[in-house]
Design a protein around this motif. Structure first.
Motif, PDB file in Angstrom:
ATOM      1  N   GLN A  84      15.144   3.008  26.674  1.00 45.58           N
ATOM      2  CA  GLN A  84      16.271   3.368  27.521  1.00 45.58           C
ATOM      3  C   GLN A  84      17.306   2.246  27.526  1.00 45.58           C
ATOM      4  O   GLN A  84      16.963   1.068  27.617  1.00 45.58           O
ATOM      5  N   GLY A  85      18.563   2.620  27.443  1.00 45.19           N
ATOM      6  CA  GLY A  85      19.641   1.637  27.444  1.00 45.19           C
ATOM      7  C   GLY A  85      19.923   1.025  26.096  1.00 45.19           C
ATOM      8  O   GLY A  85      20.720   0.095  25.994  1.00 45.19           O
ATOM      9  N   CYS A  86      19.273   1.540  25.031  1.00 48.12           N
ATOM     10  CA  CYS A  86      19.463   0.996  23.689  1.00 48.12           C
ATOM     11  C   CYS A  86      20.060   2.049  22.756  1.00 48.12           C
ATOM     12  O   CYS A  86      19.800   3.242  22.910  1.00 48.12           O
ATOM     13  N   VAL A  87      20.837   1.590  21.791  1.00 44.81           N
ATOM     14  CA  VAL A  87      21.434   2.456  20.783  1.00 44.81           C
ATOM     15  C   VAL A  87      21.029   1.921  19.412  1.00 44.81           C
ATOM     16  O   VAL A  87      21.264   0.744  19.110  1.00 44.81           O
ATOM     17  N   PRO A  88      20.406   2.745  18.564  1.00 39.92           N
ATOM     18  CA  PRO A  88      20.016   2.266  17.229  1.00 39.92           C
ATOM     19  C   PRO A  88      21.232   2.065  16.341  1.00 39.92           C
ATOM     20  O   PRO A  88      22.135   2.887  16.319  1.00 39.92           O
ATOM     21  N   ARG A  89      21.230   0.953  15.589  1.00 30.15           N
ATOM     22  CA  ARG A  89      22.360   0.629  14.725  1.00 30.15           C
ATOM     23  C   ARG A  89      21.965   0.469  13.274  1.00 30.15           C
ATOM     24  O   ARG A  89      22.812   0.444  12.395  1.00 30.15           O
ATOM     25  N   LEU A 111      20.730   7.821  10.591  1.00 29.42           N
ATOM     26  CA  LEU A 111      21.417   7.557  11.853  1.00 29.42           C
ATOM     27  C   LEU A 111      22.452   8.649  12.062  1.00 29.42           C
ATOM     28  O   LEU A 111      23.430   8.741  11.324  1.00 29.42           O
ATOM     29  N   THR A 112      22.220   9.499  13.043  1.00 28.71           N
ATOM     30  CA  THR A 112      23.144  10.591  13.345  1.00 28.71           C
ATOM     31  C   THR A 112      23.430  10.601  14.834  1.00 28.71           C
ATOM     32  O   THR A 112      22.509  10.687  15.656  1.00 28.71           O
ATOM     33  N   LYS A 113      24.718  10.503  15.192  1.00 29.41           N
ATOM     34  CA  LYS A 113      25.146  10.535  16.591  1.00 29.41           C
ATOM     35  C   LYS A 113      24.364   9.540  17.442  1.00 29.41           C
ATOM     36  O   LYS A 113      23.877   9.834  18.530  1.00 29.41           O
ATOM     37  N   ASP A 114      24.235   8.329  16.912  1.00 28.04           N
ATOM     38  CA  ASP A 114      23.565   7.232  17.612  1.00 28.04           C
ATOM     39  C   ASP A 114      22.100   7.513  17.909  1.00 28.04           C
ATOM     40  O   ASP A 114      21.544   7.040  18.890  1.00 28.04           O
ATOM     41  N   GLU A 115      21.460   8.290  17.062  1.00 30.35           N
ATOM     42  CA  GLU A 115      20.031   8.536  17.173  1.00 30.35           C
ATOM     43  C   GLU A 115      19.393   8.358  15.796  1.00 30.35           C
ATOM     44  O   GLU A 115      20.028   8.599  14.771  1.00 30.35           O
TER      45      GLU A 115
END
Length: 451
Positions: A195-200, A172-176
């Motif tokens: 689209q509209g999602c951020v991996p956590r 996980l780097t810079k929300d990707e």
């Protein structure tokens, strides 16, 4: 063998929350002339020397080829699986410490996060932001990458920005979500996040990479990257390309907020344990079929008992079932028992177990469940009081038929032996690994055989 989904502990024997899948069942019956319900002792072949006390972070253990690997906050060590002798050691440079470690055992690579080299404790921006891969055969550093600072994980989760298995490490780097080749560190892909999602959070399996995502929402506050009303989704990606296979809301009609306490139980099939909000005791296990179709949730509380926050990850999953140890509240009882129970993932219903009178472990308390090849192994403990009032704890290993819950074999550990956290199999022997007892001294590995 793929990388563990859950490989960071949360406490001593009575507070276990991690479960892993290792190949142990075949060797259990191979050690014996046949499976038996009568307890027989395991004999010690060799022990590794006792480790000094460890801190909570960085702990884990794996078997990779002929090498046993033990990770802790200050070092990663390799041991010869034949003899138990130490073969190599990796010490983080300067004053840095190991924050989290995982492994791709098929590729013989340990991937860890650590502090920036030489960073003092006051340098918060440098904590746990360096990803390092080391060779599991000789401790040689293979590659190193920088990660985003302070952006990892969900509320209440271990802040782990990486997972490994199947020849890749997912970071996980810079929300990707990025995948790199686990031995070379060369970029493989960037995930096609909806689209509209951020991996956590991500977890790697052979057939897919599972991820928890924060999606949607409109309540955005200054400085926040994720809207306050975003909800948790789960998704699966192709491990070869990062292509999105499917995505779905975690809670179905009842949404789960993005900052709820949640963690993977399994990456294939996808099974997630999630609180209804924050660190709430209420919540459920959410599972999905191969095409992302949600199964009925298995609530943390029901007629089959209660699965409390501390025991939420003391569960295991195979292709069809979830095995858990629900607590039963018994009036006027000094001890509320836990009963091993199997749930059908497709229906959410108990298959066997589920009542206080249905005791599959002969009065023992289970603390780790290992499913393999249609059977399950349960590591158990029992507290005993002598006539003189002295108290002691004995430990054993029990093998049950996964379909019926019938007990097939019992093995007792030697008296006064340190309890083990999980098992590996090597050349017909069972090798017990200890990595959760970070607050006390213990032997990292012990090899056992049937007497």
């Amino acid at each position: 063998m793929t990388a563990q989904v859950n490989d960071v502990p949360s406490g001593r024997r009575t507070r276990r929350t991690r479960s892993t899948t290792v190949a142990v069942l075949v060797a259990l019956c191979a050690l014996a002339a046949g499976c038996s319900s009568e307890a027989e002792d395991l004999g010690v072949v060799w022990d590794t020397p006792v480790d000094r006390e460890a801190e909570q972070q960085g702990n884990g253990a794996w078997l990779s080829g002929d090498t046993l690997v033990r990770s802790r906050f200050d070092t990663v060590r390799g041991y010869d699986a034949r003899t138990g002798k130490r073969s190599w050691e990796y010490v983080p440079p300067g004053r840095s410490a190991v924050c989290h470690a995982t492994a791709d055992t098929d590729s013989s690579v340990v991937v860890l996060t650590r502090d920036g080299e030489g960073a003092p404790a006051s340098a918060k921006s440098e904590l746990c932001t360096t990803a390092v891969a080391i060779d599991g055969k000789n401790s040689r550093e293979l590659w190193q990458l920088s990660l985003s600072a302070g952006e990892f994980g969900l509320h209440g989760l271990d802040p782990s920005p990486l997972s490994a298995g199947g020849g890749i490490a997912v970071l996980l780097t810079k929300d990707e979500l990025h995948a790199v080749e686990v031995r070379s560190g060369k970029p493989r892909w960037k995930a096609a996040v909806p689209q509209g999602c951020v991996p956590r959070r991500a977890a790697v399996a052979q057939r897919q990479v599972a991820a928890l995502l924060a999606c949607g929402g409109t309540e955005r506050y200054e400085g926040d990257k994720i809207p306050g009303d975003a909800e948790l989704h789960t998704a699966a990606f192709a491990p070869a390309s990062g292509a999105l296979l499917w995505s779905a809301p975690l809670g179905g009609r009842s949404t789960v907020p993005w900052n709820a306490r949640a963690d993977f139980v399994s990456a294939d099939p996808v099974v997630v344990a999630a609180s209804s909000s924050g660190d709430s005791e209420s919540g459920a296990y959410f599972s999905f079929g191969g095409n992302g179709r949600p199964n009925p949730p298995i609530d943390f509380s029901g007629p089959y008992g209660e699965i409390n926050l501390a025991g939420r990850l003391t569960v295991a999953v195979d292709d069809r079932r979830l095995y858990a140890l629900p607590l039963h509240r018994v009036r006027n009882s000094r001890v509320d028992p836990r009963r091993l129970t199997a749930f059908d993932l497709a229906t959410g219903d108990p298959v066997w177990g589920g009542t206080v009178d249905d005791d599959r472990l002969d009065g023992d308390t289970g603390y780790h469940i290992i499913p393999q090849d249609g059977k399950i192994t349960v590591l158990t403990s029992r507290d005993e009081t002598s006539f003189s009032g002295d108290r002691s704890t004995s430990f054993s290993l029990r093998v049950l038929d996964g379909a019926t819950g019938e007990q097939q074999e019992v093995r007792s550990f030697p008296e006064d032996d340190d309890p083990v956290d999980t098992f590996f199999v090597y050349e017909g022997r069972l090798i017990g690994a200890r990595y959760e007892s970070y607050g006390s001294r213990s032997k990292p590995f012990t090899a056992y055989e049937r007497r």
